[in-house]
Design a protein around this motif. Structure first.
Motif, PDB file in Angstrom:
ATOM      1  N   ARG A 163      61.393 -21.042  81.520  1.00  0.00           N
ATOM      2  CA  ARG A 163      60.887 -19.642  81.784  1.00  0.00           C
ATOM      3  C   ARG A 163      61.732 -18.670  82.222  1.00  0.00           C
ATOM      4  NH1 ARG A 163      56.174 -18.310  86.584  1.00  0.00           N
ATOM      5  NH2 ARG A 163      56.654 -15.972  86.393  1.00  0.00           N
ATOM      6  N   ILE A 164      62.196 -17.611  81.612  1.00  0.00           N
ATOM      7  CA  ILE A 164      63.153 -16.611  81.868  1.00  0.00           C
ATOM      8  C   ILE A 164      62.416 -15.540  82.786  1.00  0.00           C
ATOM      9  CG2 ILE A 164      64.991 -15.152  81.032  1.00  0.00           C
ATOM     10  CD1 ILE A 164      64.821 -16.815  78.484  1.00  0.00           C
ATOM     11  N   ASP A 165      63.033 -15.580  83.853  1.00  0.00           N
ATOM     12  CA  ASP A 165      62.572 -14.701  85.209  1.00  0.00           C
ATOM     13  C   ASP A 165      63.473 -13.484  85.234  1.00  0.00           C
ATOM     14  OD1 ASP A 165      60.316 -15.982  85.789  1.00  0.00           O
ATOM     15  OD2 ASP A 165      61.301 -17.571  87.126  1.00  0.00           O
ATOM     16  N   ALA A 166      63.543 -12.591  84.317  1.00  0.00           N
ATOM     17  CA  ALA A 166      64.545 -11.469  84.360  1.00  0.00           C
ATOM     18  C   ALA A 166      63.453 -10.079  83.795  1.00  0.00           C
ATOM     19  CB  ALA A 166      65.413 -11.491  83.181  1.00  0.00           C
ATOM     20  N   ALA A 167      63.775  -9.095  84.658  1.00  0.00           N
ATOM     21  CA  ALA A 167      62.957  -8.063  84.192  1.00  0.00           C
ATOM     22  C   ALA A 167      63.986  -6.899  83.621  1.00  0.00           C
ATOM     23  CB  ALA A 167      62.239  -7.095  85.326  1.00  0.00           C
ATOM     24  N   PRO A 168      63.509  -6.494  82.290  1.00  0.00           N
ATOM     25  CA  PRO A 168      64.539  -5.629  81.715  1.00  0.00           C
ATOM     26  C   PRO A 168      65.009  -4.379  82.567  1.00  0.00           C
ATOM     27  CG  PRO A 168      62.813  -6.243  80.135  1.00  0.00           C
ATOM     28  CD  PRO A 168      62.421  -6.914  81.400  1.00  0.00           C
ATOM     29  N   GLY A 169      66.076  -4.159  82.416  1.00  0.00           N
ATOM     30  CA  GLY A 169      66.606  -2.813  83.139  1.00  0.00           C
ATOM     31  C   GLY A 169      67.261  -1.719  82.232  1.00  0.00           C
ATOM     32  N   ALA A 170      68.309  -1.247  82.587  1.00  0.00           N
ATOM     33  CA  ALA A 170      68.855   0.078  82.018  1.00  0.00           C
ATOM     34  C   ALA A 170      69.277  -0.243  80.649  1.00  0.00           C
ATOM     35  CB  ALA A 170      70.050   0.522  82.579  1.00  0.00           C
ATOM     36  N   GLU A 171      69.198   0.679  80.033  1.00  0.00           N
ATOM     37  CA  GLU A 171      69.432   0.435  78.356  1.00  0.00           C
ATOM     38  C   GLU A 171      70.880   0.342  78.086  1.00  0.00           C
ATOM     39  OE1 GLU A 171      67.679   3.486  75.222  1.00  0.00           O
ATOM     40  OE2 GLU A 171      69.895   4.004  75.004  1.00  0.00           O
ATOM     41  N   VAL A 172      71.376  -0.691  77.414  1.00  0.00           N
ATOM     42  CA  VAL A 172      72.674  -0.886  77.382  1.00  0.00           C
ATOM     43  C   VAL A 172      73.037  -0.663  75.674  1.00  0.00           C
ATOM     44  CG1 VAL A 172      73.139  -2.506  79.001  1.00  0.00           C
ATOM     45  CG2 VAL A 172      72.166  -3.347  77.036  1.00  0.00           C
ATOM     46  N   LEU A 173      72.161  -0.794  74.931  1.00  0.00           N
ATOM     47  CA  LEU A 173      72.665  -0.758  73.565  1.00  0.00           C
ATOM     48  C   LEU A 173      71.468   0.169  72.754  1.00  0.00           C
ATOM     49  CD1 LEU A 173      74.539  -1.536  71.144  1.00  0.00           C
ATOM     50  CD2 LEU A 173      72.748  -3.550  70.643  1.00  0.00           C
ATOM     51  N   LYS A 174      72.042   1.134  71.837  1.00  0.00           N
ATOM     52  CA  LYS A 174      71.159   2.256  71.318  1.00  0.00           C
ATOM     53  C   LYS A 174      71.545   2.176  69.553  1.00  0.00           C
ATOM     54  CE  LYS A 174      69.197   6.643  71.498  1.00  0.00           C
ATOM     55  NZ  LYS A 174      68.940   7.630  72.283  1.00  0.00           N
ATOM     56  N   VAL A 175      70.669   1.774  68.760  1.00  0.00           N
ATOM     57  CA  VAL A 175      71.142   2.020  67.459  1.00  0.00           C
ATOM     58  C   VAL A 175      70.056   2.856  66.570  1.00  0.00           C
ATOM     59  CG1 VAL A 175      71.093   0.441  65.294  1.00  0.00           C
ATOM     60  CG2 VAL A 175      71.711  -0.540  67.450  1.00  0.00           C
ATOM     61  N   GLU A 176      70.493   3.715  66.074  1.00  0.00           N
ATOM     62  CA  GLU A 176      69.903   4.970  65.201  1.00  0.00           C
ATOM     63  C   GLU A 176      70.137   4.890  63.726  1.00  0.00           C
ATOM     64  OE1 GLU A 176      71.011   8.302  67.518  1.00  0.00           O
ATOM     65  OE2 GLU A 176      69.106   8.136  68.859  1.00  0.00           O
ATOM     66  N   GLY A 177      69.133   4.552  62.760  1.00  0.00           N
ATOM     67  CA  GLY A 177      69.388   4.958  61.685  1.00  0.00           C
ATOM     68  C   GLY A 177      70.435   4.122  60.916  1.00  0.00           C
ATOM     69  N   LEU A 178      70.640   2.790  61.422  1.00  0.00           N
ATOM     70  CA  LEU A 178      71.810   2.278  60.851  1.00  0.00           C
ATOM     71  C   LEU A 178      71.383   1.675  59.329  1.00  0.00           C
ATOM     72  CD1 LEU A 178      74.524   1.203  61.855  1.00  0.00           C
ATOM     73  CD2 LEU A 178      73.407  -1.109  62.378  1.00  0.00           C
ATOM     74  N   ARG A 179      72.417   1.891  58.677  1.00  0.00           N
ATOM     75  CA  ARG A 179      72.416   1.712  57.032  1.00  0.00           C
ATOM     76  C   ARG A 179      73.574   0.902  56.738  1.00  0.00           C
ATOM     77  NH1 ARG A 179      71.689   7.016  56.958  1.00  0.00           N
ATOM     78  NH2 ARG A 179      73.447   7.169  55.572  1.00  0.00           N
ATOM     79  N   SER A 180      73.516  -0.147  55.826  1.00  0.00           N
ATOM     80  CA  SER A 180      74.557  -0.843  55.197  1.00  0.00           C
ATOM     81  C   SER A 180      74.124  -1.362  53.852  1.00  0.00           C
ATOM     82  CB  SER A 180      74.893  -1.926  56.110  1.00  0.00           C
ATOM     83  OG  SER A 180      75.923  -2.646  55.515  1.00  0.00           O
ATOM     84  N   LYS A 181      74.692  -1.890  53.285  1.00  0.00           N
ATOM     85  CA  LYS A 181      74.108  -2.471  51.911  1.00  0.00           C
ATOM     86  C   LYS A 181      72.956  -3.508  52.002  1.00  0.00           C
ATOM     87  CE  LYS A 181      75.543  -4.969  47.756  1.00  0.00           C
ATOM     88  NZ  LYS A 181      76.640  -5.765  46.989  1.00  0.00           N
ATOM     89  N   GLY A 182      71.894  -3.456  51.762  1.00  0.00           N
ATOM     90  CA  GLY A 182      70.755  -4.311  52.066  1.00  0.00           C
ATOM     91  C   GLY A 182      70.174  -4.018  53.439  1.00  0.00           C
ATOM     92  N   LEU A 183      70.607  -3.008  54.130  1.00  0.00           N
ATOM     93  CA  LEU A 183      70.085  -2.700  55.346  1.00  0.00           C
ATOM     94  C   LEU A 183      69.495  -1.161  55.265  1.00  0.00           C
ATOM     95  CD1 LEU A 183      69.445  -3.644  58.274  1.00  0.00           C
ATOM     96  CD2 LEU A 183      71.500  -2.843  58.773  1.00  0.00           C
ATOM     97  N   HIS A 184      68.344  -0.912  55.659  1.00  0.00           N
ATOM     98  CA  HIS A 184      67.693   0.632  55.506  1.00  0.00           C
ATOM     99  C   HIS A 184      67.242   0.937  56.696  1.00  0.00           C
ATOM    100  CE1 HIS A 184      67.612  -0.644  51.315  1.00  0.00           C
ATOM    101  NE2 HIS A 184      66.959  -1.844  51.606  1.00  0.00           N
ATOM    102  N   SER A 185      68.054   1.929  57.377  1.00  0.00           N
ATOM    103  CA  SER A 185      67.808   2.859  58.471  1.00  0.00           C
ATOM    104  C   SER A 185      67.048   2.064  59.676  1.00  0.00           C
ATOM    105  CB  SER A 185      66.887   4.010  58.012  1.00  0.00           C
ATOM    106  OG  SER A 185      66.773   4.946  58.923  1.00  0.00           O
ATOM    107  N   ALA A 186      67.906   1.163  60.234  1.00  0.00           N
ATOM    108  CA  ALA A 186      67.393   0.392  61.396  1.00  0.00           C
ATOM    109  C   ALA A 186      67.513   1.100  62.700  1.00  0.00           C
ATOM    110  CB  ALA A 186      67.864  -0.957  61.318  1.00  0.00           C
ATOM    111  N   SER A 187      66.562   1.186  63.508  1.00  0.00           N
ATOM    112  CA  SER A 187      66.722   2.027  64.844  1.00  0.00           C
ATOM    113  C   SER A 187      65.924   0.995  66.078  1.00  0.00           C
ATOM    114  CB  SER A 187      66.001   3.171  64.804  1.00  0.00           C
ATOM    115  OG  SER A 187      66.623   3.967  63.931  1.00  0.00           O
ATOM    116  N   PHE A 188      66.553   0.684  67.015  1.00  0.00           N
ATOM    117  CA  PHE A 188      65.908   0.119  68.285  1.00  0.00           C
ATOM    118  C   PHE A 188      66.857   0.343  69.441  1.00  0.00           C
ATOM    119  CE2 PHE A 188      68.992  -2.923  66.507  1.00  0.00           C
ATOM    120  CZ  PHE A 188      69.461  -3.645  67.442  1.00  0.00           C
ATOM    121  N   THR A 189      66.543  -0.458  70.512  1.00  0.00           N
ATOM    122  CA  THR A 189      67.326  -0.245  72.017  1.00  0.00           C
ATOM    123  C   THR A 189      67.151  -1.727  72.389  1.00  0.00           C
ATOM    124  OG1 THR A 189      65.292   0.490  72.981  1.00  0.00           O
ATOM    125  CG2 THR A 189      66.724   2.393  72.155  1.00  0.00           C
ATOM    126  N   LEU A 190      67.982  -1.936  73.421  1.00  0.00           N
ATOM    127  CA  LEU A 190      68.178  -2.900  73.949  1.00  0.00           C
ATOM    128  C   LEU A 190      68.645  -2.761  75.332  1.00  0.00           C
ATOM    129  CD1 LEU A 190      68.109  -6.418  73.797  1.00  0.00           C
ATOM    130  CD2 LEU A 190      70.673  -6.056  73.225  1.00  0.00           C
TER     131      LEU A 190
END
Length: 499
Positions: free
Chosen positions: A246-273
């Protein structure tokens, strides 16, 4: 009568009993799975069945008659062939030359290459393998190399085929092809000994399962009468719900932000961490889940989009700069990318400490005493036995190699840890130890990404799940939506829906 049988088979080394009085039997047309943690005795047992090692005591019976194998070639001549994890192919030779190595057809004093190619094509065709006999082995995929290795078994009267972790590096489609082939062998009366850590495969292929633990046999059960939970408890002595912490950790501040990432075989990925979050990433092999994060790490060219770490744009940074800025990436291929196999675990960990600047450079000089102390502390932390620390990593089991690979992450001052297939080829006991390390990182406020083809792993560790399908983020699942049914629903959905 059994096709092959062992009675109280034992293998002792100085101070170690690697296999302790194990009884095992294989029937004609049966797939009998050997299951157990690293060091349980599986490799020792099959090495004696394959003729690679001689037992200290006990008997091997073939068709009811005692037999002693003088060598691997002797076992093969008696109809027993083993496809080990490390193939015996010569990469610079052609498929036909590898298949007929030591069996070359000759015309007078010369090798008849035309006949060899013709016969190799016939053997491959009969087995349903679509491979050019003239192709050089180095240019084949791992699945194709495995097919060539299996084809070599059919020179004589094959009775027993032993497959050691045959699906560890295969795509889902290649696994399907392998299983169809194995079922065809069953219909021909060939017995198959099958070794795998992938417990989810057993229901598709196994007739019986024998579980080993610490060199001894725990028991043999029909597949129809058991389930995953029972097998895990037999293997580890612990219930399956004790494997995942059981992992007792509450998500805190945003550390990684990905917006519209594209590469060969990868189509416009967006998410935060976020800090303290465990983000699971699921998808079929080839879905793009690894490609997404290898693009973030600068290991693949970015065709568009933006990546921010702690508010800083790292889109155009080099991989070295990205690592220095606080991203750590654990490769799924520990042998090719993760470890220096010729070096010891101490050397591998020490190098990462120096490169990661965890101890501080102190000018042009390295404080090697501090490096040694920190290396020892990390080895203790990942529970790597002292006797393994000075051995070349190539001599360690897959589970212990993975512990070294995990240990390297503690040599980095990272904010985000990306674990790509972190438990591939690793037994359940070692998995449990590695999961505790993931728990520790998350509870220390680090952001953790777990990319995995093992769906239970993602479901049991993650706060949130991203599902990849055909190069797109097909879903983001949280809370009650994080179920096996929901994840599987989006494996083939590339609409980019968010639940």
């Amino acid at each position: 009568m059994s096709l092959i049988e062992t009675r109280k088979l034992t293998k002792r080394y100085p101070g170690v009993v690697a296999l302790d009085a194990v009884d095992f039997d294989l029937a004609e047309g049966e797939v009998h799975v050997l299951f157990g943690e690293n060091g349980a005795g599986k490799s020792t047992l099959i090495s004696m069945l394959a003729g690679a090692k001689a037992p200290t005591s006990g008997d091997i019976l073939l068709n009811g008659q005692p037999v002693a194998f003088a060598s691997v070639a002797d076992a093969q001549a008696k109809g027993i062939y083993t496809v080990f994890q490390e193939f015996s192919l010569i990469p610079t030779l052609t498929v036909a030359q590898n298949i007929f190595l030591g069996w070359e057809p000759c015309r007078g004093p010369f090798v008849d290459h035309r006949a060899m190619r013709r016969r190799a094509a016939g053997m491959l065709g009969e087995l349903g393998f679509d491979i050019d006999p003239n192709a050089v082995v180095a240019g084949l995929s791992r699945a194709q190399q495995q097919m060539v290795e299996i084809t070599k078994a059919f020179h004589g009267d094959l009775k027993v085929l032993i497959l050691d972790e045959p699906t560890a590096s295969l795509t889902d489609r290649e696994v399907d092809h392998l299983f169809k082939f194995v079922l065809s062998l069953k219909r021909r009366g060939i017995g198959i000994v099958y070794i795998s850590h992938r417990i989810q495969e057993f229901i598709r292929i196994a007739d019986r399962i024998t579980v080993l633990r610490d060199g001894a046999k725990v028991g043999t059960v029909p597949m129809a009468d058991t389930d995953d939970a029972a097998l895990v408890e037999m293997m580890t002595g612990r219930a399956i719900d004790e494997i995942y912490p059981r992992i007792d950790a509450a998500p805190g501040a945003e550390v990684l932000k990905v917006e519209g990432l594209r590469s060969k075989g990868l189509h416009s990925a967006s998410f935060t961490l976020r800090a303290g979050e465990v983000l699971g990433v699921a998808g079929l092999v080839g879905s793009g889940k690894s490609r997404l994060f290898r693009t973030i790490m600068g290991l693949l060219p970015r065709h568009g989009g933006r990546v921010e770490l702690l508010g800083n744009d790292i889109s155009d940074a080099s991989t070295a700069q990205i690592i220095t800025s606080g991203l750590y990436y654990l490769s799924p291929d520990r042998k090719a990318e993760g470890l220096d196999l010729a070096k010891t675990s101490n050397d591998n960990l020490g190098l990462n400490l120096v490169m990661g600047d965890k101890l501080g450079k102190g000018g042009w000089f390295v404080n090697w005493g501090a490096v040694r102390r920190e290396t020892q502390a990390i080895s203790d932390h990942v529970e790597l036995q002292p006797s393994y620390r000075t051995k070349p990593v190539s001599q360690l089991s897959g589970g212990n190699q993975q512990k070294v690979l995990f240990g390297k992450c503690f040599g980095q001052n990272a904010e985000v840890y990306i674990f790509d297939e972190p438990t591939v080829g690793v037994d359940m006991g070692t998995r449990s130890a590695l999961y505790l390390l993931i728990k520790e990182l998350a509870e220390a406020g680090k952001a953790v990404v777990v990319i995995s083809s093992d769906l239970p792993e993602v479901l049991n560790l993650a706060n949130r799940i991203l599902v990849m399908a055909q190069g797109r983020l097909s879903a983001e699942l949280t809370g009650a939506d994080m179920t096996e049914e929901q994840v599987l629903r989006f494996f083939f959905d590339e609409s980019g829906a968010v639940v």
